[in-house]
Design an enzyme around this catalytic site. Structure first.
Site, PDB file in Angstrom:
ATOM      1  CD  GLU A  74     -17.332-113.228  -6.272  1.00 46.59           C
ATOM      2  OE1 GLU A  74     -18.101-114.176  -6.474  1.00 46.59           O
ATOM      3  OE2 GLU A  74     -16.592-112.735  -7.157  1.00 46.59           O
ATOM      4  CD  GLN A  83      -9.408-112.085  -6.222  1.00 44.32           C
ATOM      5  OE1 GLN A  83      -9.746-113.163  -6.715  1.00 44.32           O
ATOM      6  NE2 GLN A  83      -9.043-111.064  -6.968  1.00 44.32           N
ATOM      7  CG  HIS A  87     -17.139-107.576   1.833  1.00 44.65           C
ATOM      8  ND1 HIS A  87     -16.981-108.609   0.928  1.00 44.65           N
ATOM      9  CD2 HIS A  87     -17.137-108.152   3.054  1.00 44.65           C
ATOM     10  CE1 HIS A  87     -16.878-109.749   1.573  1.00 44.65           C
ATOM     11  NE2 HIS A  87     -16.973-109.506   2.869  1.00 44.65           N
ATOM     12  CD  GLU A 126     -17.449-112.321   8.378  1.00 40.45           C
ATOM     13  OE1 GLU A 126     -18.149-112.105   9.391  1.00 40.45           O
ATOM     14  OE2 GLU A 126     -17.925-112.588   7.258  1.00 40.45           O
TER      15      GLU A 126
END
Length: 247
Positions: free
Chosen positions: A11, A13, A9, A87
């Protein structure tokens, strides 16, 4: 020859704030959205077309995939979302700043938590605000499946069965597939595809928003792999990932 595209993905936040993210559902930063648009345009310019797409149930990966497919005029293709592509779960580290954590525990310890194969971070408790059992998207998971923390070995153990049972058969059938996921879930797959040792996987870093192409034989063994785009930009992005866990 078959082709598979892997994409971390853009970047998020919390990438921008250098925080451990794991299963926390953080959105893309503006830079991350631009990375996704650039990746989609690059894939389109290189002549890629996909039949199927796979992603996690976390919005930073989903939005990256949406953006890529929008740029390629492929938003109509089937997209499958599955938690096994999430993740790795960073346990009690989730939400903490990586550099501050390194100052507290040392660069070496944080490197082990981030990149070693079989050492998980400290576990999350069920009372923690980020406990996944509180999230409706994981309501169907058993208590054994819900992680309180994970090392890369754990991520491999949950991802590879899904690869073998669901994704790989589609590629064998001739489907062109893109997987948009996360740094560590993709490291888990790359470790398997490239037969990387438990020791050497520590040195593998996957940058945000740059398509990684695998050319595979009929047995889905890699013939070659390469990142698309500017190689100097690739080096810079890899270095950013390397520096994230240092004090």
């Amino acid at each position: 020859m078959k082709k598979l595209v892997l994409l971390r993905h853009g970047e998020s936040q919390w990438n921008r704030e250098n925080r451990f993210t794991g299963w926390v559902d953080v959105d893309l930063s503006e830079k991350g959205r631009e990375e996704a648009r650039t990746a989609g345009q690059l894939l389109k310019d290189e002549g890629f077309v996909f039949d199927l797409a796979y992603t996690s149930v976390l919005k930073r990966a989903i939005r990256t995939l949406w953006t890529v497919l929008d740029e390629m005029n492929l938003m109509w293709i089937p997209v499958t979302k599955n938690w096994r592509l999430n993740e790795r779960h960073y346990g009690a580290l989730q939400g903490l700043n990586k550099a501050e954590t390194a100052q507290r525990h040392g660069d070496e310890q944080v490197l082990i938590w981030r990149r070693s194969y079989d050492t998980p971070p400290p576990a999350l408790t069920e009372s923690d605000e980020f406990w996944p059992g509180k999230d409706p998207r994981y309501a169907s998971l058993s208590s054994q499946e819900l992680p309180a923390t994970e090392c890369l070995k754990d991520t491999v153990a949950r991802f590879l069965p899904y690869w073998h049972e669901t994704i790989a058969p589609q590629i064998r059938d001739g489907k062109n597939v893109i997987i948009t996921a996360h740094g560590n879930s993709l490291r888990a797959l790359v470790k398997y595809l490239d037969n990387i040792s438990d020791e050497d996987i520590v040195g593998l870093n996957i940058p945000t928003g740059i398509p990684l192409v695998y050319e595979l034989d009929d047995d889905l063994k890699p013939l070659k792999s390469y990142y698309l785009g500017d190689q100097e930009e690739l080096k810079k992005k890899v270095e950013v990932v390397v520096k994230q866990g240092k004090a």
